[in-house]
Design a protein around this motif. Structure first.
Motif: not given
Length: 390
Positions: A104-105, A158-159, A187, A193, A196-197, A220, A251, A320
């Protein structure tokens, strides 16, 4: 073709350790030091993060153009697999060896550093390549390292990315399109991230606390787990999987857990087993209010309150796009050891949640042939994956 799919070789690295043995030892000991480090956010908070505690080696000169921290972690995870990969390339030919990698990254961190230099100096760094930022870059990098020439693509959901990559790889094998597939998820931490979270009010300022009444968000972490899958019989088999999408919210999960239950039911049906056959369940267990509430309800409804289960995210952080693959590695370890990964929390159960059998003491034995890992992602993307002793 519904031939069984087996794990021929595995590797893993995250905040618990640099290789399979280190990660396994720390995981089953319930070692909390993986989240001992912190990261400063743009709002000044310093939450725990599951950053790697070992240095990642530079890429070989021939691969220098692929430089990113994410690709260095991929390379680290690939090295233990190379003997088995080379054997597969020799046995089947490059065109029969595929690649499916979840992330995701990707290389976002290198883009962040390059952008900062662009903003201060007016020009992009000479060594910056935007394609390192692309979500297909990890799969392309694996292809450059290994020479595999079969289907090659990335998964970014995503996850669930790392887990869905494994399922996609198994499908390639069962469809007869490949004889071996390199798969998994990787990731690495980056500012996008983390902040953002944080803006979503989802980052806990303390160690995450899955299923506790005091839970207040995620941590994370870095992580990677790669596998070589084949149809050649081996110790651990990809026994079943289920995938669904809630289409409920961008989400937040469906509070009734309809999509999660559908994925679990599909996985059990695909494996040809009943819920009672599952010996251990690795929970997604993010320690957010909504995810844990949904997951506790679905888990208790399908499995009751006797199934040993745990969330491992208080040991590693939420990895993630690599969470699904790393937690599949944890399930593979649990199958081999006959032991459940411990659930680290404060022990204060949320009275609003159904009771689960959380394995909160290291060393709890779990006997059985089948174990499951569940992953739930933004957009209502759900995955249940069952591994089995062959």
């Amino acid at each position: 073709m519904n031939a069984p799919v087996y794990i021929a070789a595995s590797s893993v690295a995250n905040a618990l350790g640099a290789d399979w043995a280190q990660v396994s030892d720390a995981l089953f000991a319930g070692d909390p030091s993986g989240l001992a480090q912190t990261e400063t956010l743009s709002d000044g908070r310093t939450p725990p993060v599951g950053r790697l505690r070992f240095p990642l080696a530079d890429l070989p000169p021939a691969l220098a153009e692929w430089e990113s921290r994410n690709n260095r972690l991929i390379h680290h995870c690939l090295l233990p697999l190379l003997p088995a990969i080379h054997e597969a390339l020799s046995a089947y030919g490059p065109s029969r060896v595929g690649i499916v990698i979840g992330t995701s990254t990707s290389g976002i961190e290198s883009w962040e550093h390059a952008l900062a230099r662009k903003m201060t100096g007016g020009v992009w760094p000479n060594d910056f390549h935007f394609r390192r930022h692309e979500l297909g870059d990890p799969a392309a990098f694996v292809q450059a390292v290994t020479g595999a020439g079969g289907p090659c693509y990335g998964v970014s959901t995503a996850c669930t990315s790392g887990g869905k990559a494994i399922v996609s790889a198994a499908r390639l094998l069962q469809a007869g399109l490949c004889d071996a597939v390199i798969t998994g998820g990787v990731d690495t931490l980056c500012g996008l991230t983390l902040n953002g979270f944080s803006v979503l009010d989802s980052i806990s300022s303390a160690r995450c606390n899955p299923f506790s009444t005091n839970r207040d968000g995620i941590n994370i972490g870095d992580g990677g787990a790669l596998f070589l899958l084949t149809r050649e019989e081996n110790d651990v088999r990809i026994a079943g999987w289920g995938e669904s999408s809630d289409a409920h919210h961008l989400s937040a999960p469906d509070p009734e857990g309809g999509g999660a239950a559908l994925a679990i039911g599909q996985a059990l049906g695909h494996a040809g087993i009943e819920a009672a056959d599952i010996a251990y369940l690795n929970l997604h267990g993010t320690a957010t209010r909504l995810n844990d509430a949904m997951e506790a309800q679905v888990t208790q409804r399908i499995f009751g309150d006797d199934l040993p289960c745990s969330s491992t995210k208080a040991l590693t952080g939420h990895m993630l796009g690599a969470a699904g693959s790393c937690e599949a590695a944890f399930v593979s370890m649990a199958l081999s050891r006959g032991e459940a990964p411990p659930h680290l929390w404060d022990g204060e159960a949320d009275p609003a949640l159904p009771v689960l059998h959380l394995t909160d003491r290291p060393g709890e034995r779990v006997e059985g042939r089948y174990m499951m890992s569940c992953s739930y992602a933004f957009g209502g993307n759900n995955l249940a994956l069952i591994l089995a002793r062959a």
